[in-house]
Write an enzyme that holds these catalytic residues in place. Structure first.
Site, PDB file in Angstrom:
ATOM      1  N   GLU A 191       1.384  -7.193  -2.820  1.00 57.75           N
ATOM      2  CA  GLU A 191       1.311  -6.140  -1.464  1.00 57.75           C
ATOM      3  C   GLU A 191       0.002  -5.923  -1.460  1.00 57.75           C
ATOM      4  O   GLU A 191      -0.389  -6.100  -0.187  1.00 57.75           O
ATOM      5  CB  GLU A 191       2.109  -4.743  -1.769  1.00 57.75           C
ATOM      6  CG  GLU A 191       3.713  -5.035  -2.491  1.00 57.75           C
ATOM      7  CD  GLU A 191       3.682  -4.939  -3.875  1.00 57.75           C
ATOM      8  OE1 GLU A 191       4.827  -4.377  -4.358  1.00 57.75           O
ATOM      9  OE2 GLU A 191       2.996  -5.429  -4.634  1.00 57.75           O
TER      10      GLU A 191
ATOM     11  N   CYS B 237       5.145  -0.160  -6.290  1.00 58.78           N
ATOM     12  CA  CYS B 237       4.883   1.004  -6.948  1.00 58.78           C
ATOM     13  C   CYS B 237       4.310   1.985  -5.833  1.00 58.78           C
ATOM     14  O   CYS B 237       3.981   1.856  -4.773  1.00 58.78           O
ATOM     15  CB  CYS B 237       3.848   0.587  -7.906  1.00 58.78           C
ATOM     16  SG  CYS B 237       2.071   0.078  -7.377  1.00 58.78           S
TER      17      CYS B 237
END
Length: 159
Positions: A60, A88
């Site tokens: 990401e 996360c």
């Protein structure tokens, strides 16, 4: 941005392809693809924490960095990020700061997830930016990919 489920599946397939690259390189198989409102792919990336010796080199984060450089802006307005597993808390923080419109992910991460599992940054009223979250796209394929990786890793450790 096309909201049809088949469009989500199309871009998730690309994220899965990125995740497979990570696995082939000994990285945790997580892939990400960032798509603009006009359906143009801005960036694609896969986990590279081991090869880059960088704990922040999650798929990401790398996709956000690539797109930011491409657009010459850290605000990635009206974009959708496709990720094979729930981001996360580090990645969700970056996603909120990037002002993405939407996050689409494959499978939940009950140990690290910050988009509904362990935390839910999207529903935190204290944050100034809200992100639409669409979970479960290509769920089984994404779940199987990560589970198989760790199963093989544990098997190799025991040898």
């Amino acid at each position: 941005m096309n909201q049809k489920p088949e469009a989500h599946e199309k871009y998730m397939k690309l994220a899965i392809d990125e995740a497979k690259k990570a696995g082939q390189n000994g990285e945790v198989p997580i892939g990400a693809v960032l798509v603009a409102e006009d359906d143009k792919i801005l960036a694609a990336a896969y986990n590279s924490t081991i090869s880059l010796c960088d704990p922040s080199a999650h798929a990401e984060i790398l996709a956000l960095r690539k797109a930011g450089k491409k657009l010459k802006n850290y605000r990635l307005l009206n974009t959708t990020l496709y990720v094979t597993i729930e981001p996360c808390f580090m990645c969700m923080g970056a996603i909120v700061h990037s002002r993405l419109k939407r996050l689409v992910f494959g499978t939940y991460d009950p140990k690290w997830g910050a988009a509904g599992s362990l935390y839910n940054f999207a529903k935190d009223e204290r944050l100034n930016h809200k992100i639409e979250i669409i979970p479960g796209i290509s769920l089984e394929e994404c779940k199987n990919l990560i589970q198989l990786f760790f199963k093989e890793k544990r098997k190799n450790i025991r040898l």
